[in-house]
Design a protein around this motif. Sequence first.
Motif, PDB file in Angstrom:
ATOM      1  N   SER A  79      -3.877 -22.305  -5.992  1.00 53.99           N
ATOM      2  CA  SER A  79      -4.650 -22.319  -4.752  1.00 53.99           C
ATOM      3  C   SER A  79      -5.206 -20.929  -4.488  1.00 53.99           C
ATOM      4  O   SER A  79      -4.618 -19.929  -4.889  1.00 53.99           O
ATOM      5  N   TYR A  80      -6.363 -20.898  -3.809  1.00 52.96           N
ATOM      6  CA  TYR A  80      -6.960 -19.628  -3.435  1.00 52.96           C
ATOM      7  C   TYR A  80      -6.303 -19.110  -2.159  1.00 52.96           C
ATOM      8  O   TYR A  80      -5.949 -19.882  -1.266  1.00 52.96           O
ATOM      9  N   LEU A  81      -6.199 -17.795  -2.117  1.00 51.07           N
ATOM     10  CA  LEU A  81      -5.481 -17.168  -1.005  1.00 51.07           C
ATOM     11  C   LEU A  81      -6.107 -15.816  -0.713  1.00 51.07           C
ATOM     12  O   LEU A  81      -6.522 -15.099  -1.637  1.00 51.07           O
ATOM     13  N   GLU A  82      -6.195 -15.483   0.552  1.00 45.46           N
ATOM     14  CA  GLU A  82      -6.585 -14.135   0.959  1.00 45.46           C
ATOM     15  C   GLU A  82      -5.350 -13.452   1.519  1.00 45.46           C
ATOM     16  O   GLU A  82      -4.694 -13.972   2.423  1.00 45.46           O
ATOM     17  N   VAL A  83      -5.038 -12.299   0.967  1.00 43.18           N
ATOM     18  CA  VAL A  83      -3.833 -11.573   1.345  1.00 43.18           C
ATOM     19  C   VAL A  83      -4.210 -10.196   1.884  1.00 43.18           C
ATOM     20  O   VAL A  83      -5.127  -9.554   1.361  1.00 43.18           O
ATOM     21  N   VAL A  84      -3.496  -9.771   2.904  1.00 45.41           N
ATOM     22  CA  VAL A  84      -3.705  -8.448   3.493  1.00 45.41           C
ATOM     23  C   VAL A  84      -2.385  -7.691   3.483  1.00 45.41           C
ATOM     24  O   VAL A  84      -1.328  -8.272   3.771  1.00 45.41           O
ATOM     25  N   GLY A  85      -2.436  -6.417   3.149  1.00 45.62           N
ATOM     26  CA  GLY A  85      -1.242  -5.595   3.140  1.00 45.62           C
ATOM     27  C   GLY A  85      -0.799  -5.202   4.539  1.00 45.62           C
ATOM     28  O   GLY A  85      -1.448  -5.528   5.527  1.00 45.62           O
ATOM     29  N   GLN A  86       0.300  -4.448   4.587  1.00 41.27           N
ATOM     30  CA  GLN A  86       0.884  -4.097   5.874  1.00 41.27           C
ATOM     31  C   GLN A  86       0.206  -2.884   6.504  1.00 41.27           C
ATOM     32  O   GLN A  86       0.396  -2.615   7.695  1.00 41.27           O
ATOM     33  N   GLY A  87      -0.580  -2.184   5.744  1.00 42.50           N
ATOM     34  CA  GLY A  87      -1.321  -1.039   6.269  1.00 42.50           C
ATOM     35  C   GLY A  87      -0.616   0.275   6.012  1.00 42.50           C
ATOM     36  O   GLY A  87       0.614   0.346   5.957  1.00 42.50           O
ATOM     37  N   THR A  88      -1.424   1.314   5.849  1.00 45.95           N
ATOM     38  CA  THR A  88      -0.892   2.665   5.697  1.00 45.95           C
ATOM     39  C   THR A  88      -1.728   3.608   6.564  1.00 45.95           C
ATOM     40  O   THR A  88      -2.948   3.520   6.580  1.00 45.95           O
ATOM     41  N   LEU A  89      -1.047   4.493   7.279  1.00 48.28           N
ATOM     42  CA  LEU A  89      -1.724   5.358   8.239  1.00 48.28           C
ATOM     43  C   LEU A  89      -2.270   6.606   7.562  1.00 48.28           C
ATOM     44  O   LEU A  89      -1.559   7.298   6.838  1.00 48.28           O
ATOM     45  N   VAL A  90      -3.537   6.864   7.823  1.00 49.91           N
ATOM     46  CA  VAL A  90      -4.186   8.093   7.376  1.00 49.91           C
ATOM     47  C   VAL A  90      -4.585   8.880   8.620  1.00 49.91           C
ATOM     48  O   VAL A  90      -5.310   8.363   9.477  1.00 49.91           O
ATOM     49  N   THR A  91      -4.102  10.100   8.706  1.00 50.21           N
ATOM     50  CA  THR A  91      -4.415  10.965   9.837  1.00 50.21           C
ATOM     51  C   THR A  91      -5.089  12.222   9.320  1.00 50.21           C
ATOM     52  O   THR A  91      -4.527  12.930   8.466  1.00 50.21           O
ATOM     53  N   GLU A 144       0.838  -1.197   0.000  1.00 45.06           N
ATOM     54  CA  GLU A 144       0.000   0.000   0.000  1.00 45.06           C
ATOM     55  C   GLU A 144       0.872   1.247   0.000  1.00 45.06           C
ATOM     56  O   GLU A 144       2.002   1.237   0.494  1.00 45.06           O
ATOM     57  N   SER A 145       0.304   2.323  -0.503  1.00 46.24           N
ATOM     58  CA  SER A 145       0.973   3.616  -0.472  1.00 46.24           C
ATOM     59  C   SER A 145      -0.078   4.711  -0.517  1.00 46.24           C
ATOM     60  O   SER A 145      -1.240   4.455  -0.860  1.00 46.24           O
ATOM     61  N   GLY A 146       0.349   5.919  -0.155  1.00 44.87           N
ATOM     62  CA  GLY A 146      -0.532   7.077  -0.286  1.00 44.87           C
ATOM     63  C   GLY A 146      -1.075   7.632   1.013  1.00 44.87           C
ATOM     64  O   GLY A 146      -1.750   8.662   1.006  1.00 44.87           O
ATOM     65  N   GLY A 147      -0.805   6.987   2.123  1.00 46.86           N
ATOM     66  CA  GLY A 147      -1.284   7.514   3.391  1.00 46.86           C
ATOM     67  C   GLY A 147      -0.523   8.755   3.807  1.00 46.86           C
ATOM     68  O   GLY A 147       0.474   9.134   3.199  1.00 46.86           O
ATOM     69  N   GLY A 148      -1.004   9.397   4.855  1.00 50.21           N
ATOM     70  CA  GLY A 148      -0.334  10.586   5.354  1.00 50.21           C
ATOM     71  C   GLY A 148      -1.252  11.449   6.186  1.00 50.21           C
ATOM     72  O   GLY A 148      -2.330  11.025   6.592  1.00 50.21           O
ATOM     73  N   LEU A 149      -0.792  12.670   6.411  1.00 49.55           N
ATOM     74  CA  LEU A 149      -1.545  13.644   7.199  1.00 49.55           C
ATOM     75  C   LEU A 149      -2.277  14.593   6.268  1.00 49.55           C
ATOM     76  O   LEU A 149      -1.679  15.126   5.322  1.00 49.55           O
ATOM     77  N   VAL A 150      -3.550  14.800   6.540  1.00 49.34           N
ATOM     78  CA  VAL A 150      -4.356  15.697   5.719  1.00 49.34           C
ATOM     79  C   VAL A 150      -5.316  16.462   6.622  1.00 49.34           C
ATOM     80  O   VAL A 150      -5.736  15.944   7.666  1.00 49.34           O
ATOM     81  N   GLN A 151      -5.647  17.676   6.219  1.00 47.55           N
ATOM     82  CA  GLN A 151      -6.577  18.480   7.004  1.00 47.55           C
ATOM     83  C   GLN A 151      -8.010  18.039   6.755  1.00 47.55           C
ATOM     84  O   GLN A 151      -8.318  17.494   5.689  1.00 47.55           O
ATOM     85  N   PRO A 152      -8.892  18.271   7.710  1.00 47.68           N
ATOM     86  CA  PRO A 152     -10.312  17.966   7.482  1.00 47.68           C
ATOM     87  C   PRO A 152     -10.811  18.649   6.213  1.00 47.68           C
ATOM     88  O   PRO A 152     -10.487  19.815   5.949  1.00 47.68           O
ATOM     89  N   GLY A 153     -11.587  17.892   5.452  1.00 44.28           N
ATOM     90  CA  GLY A 153     -12.080  18.395   4.173  1.00 44.28           C
ATOM     91  C   GLY A 153     -11.161  18.104   3.009  1.00 44.28           C
ATOM     92  O   GLY A 153     -11.546  18.306   1.851  1.00 44.28           O
ATOM     93  N   GLY A 154      -9.975  17.623   3.287  1.00 46.00           N
ATOM     94  CA  GLY A 154      -9.004  17.333   2.245  1.00 46.00           C
ATOM     95  C   GLY A 154      -9.215  15.976   1.593  1.00 46.00           C
ATOM     96  O   GLY A 154     -10.184  15.263   1.896  1.00 46.00           O
ATOM     97  N   SER A 155      -8.280  15.642   0.702  1.00 51.07           N
ATOM     98  CA  SER A 155      -8.373  14.398  -0.061  1.00 51.07           C
ATOM     99  C   SER A 155      -7.050  13.645  -0.027  1.00 51.07           C
ATOM    100  O   SER A 155      -5.977  14.245   0.120  1.00 51.07           O
ATOM    101  N   LEU A 156      -7.159  12.341  -0.171  1.00 49.89           N
ATOM    102  CA  LEU A 156      -6.006  11.468  -0.307  1.00 49.89           C
ATOM    103  C   LEU A 156      -6.381  10.334  -1.238  1.00 49.89           C
ATOM    104  O   LEU A 156      -7.555   9.950  -1.318  1.00 49.89           O
ATOM    105  N   ARG A 157      -5.375   9.784  -1.895  1.00 55.23           N
ATOM    106  CA  ARG A 157      -5.584   8.611  -2.741  1.00 55.23           C
ATOM    107  C   ARG A 157      -4.632   7.516  -2.296  1.00 55.23           C
ATOM    108  O   ARG A 157      -3.418   7.686  -2.315  1.00 55.23           O
TER     109      ARG A 157
END
Length: 123
Positions: free
Chosen positions: A108-120, A6-19
Amino acid sequence: QVQLVESGGGLVQPGGSLRLSCAASGSIIRINDMGWYRQASGQQRELVASISSSGSTNYADSVKGRFTISRDNAKNTVYLQMSSLKPEDTAVYYCNANLLQYYNLRSSYLEVVGQGTLVTVSS
């Protein structure tokens, strides 16, 4: 081995946008559903949005009209466009994928989860 990055997390002000972006790599035959979960401090992980291989989407009520999930099947990538962000959207966001992999000479079928990205979301 299949992994999600994952990528794209970070700090954003209320009303802002992130992808957010999440790219899957490895011996992947096919990816079925992909999605984004989030977990705020002290709370349980919750589904934010999901998208099927055909493009059908599902959203949590709390993000409907503000978040948009999309995917690029050619790139094995899922995106989460987040707009009108609120402080209560602050969380670690995790990417999830249900897929068919080729591993150890068989599929084989597999369910994978990423390491996570912090959104503040904070002023």
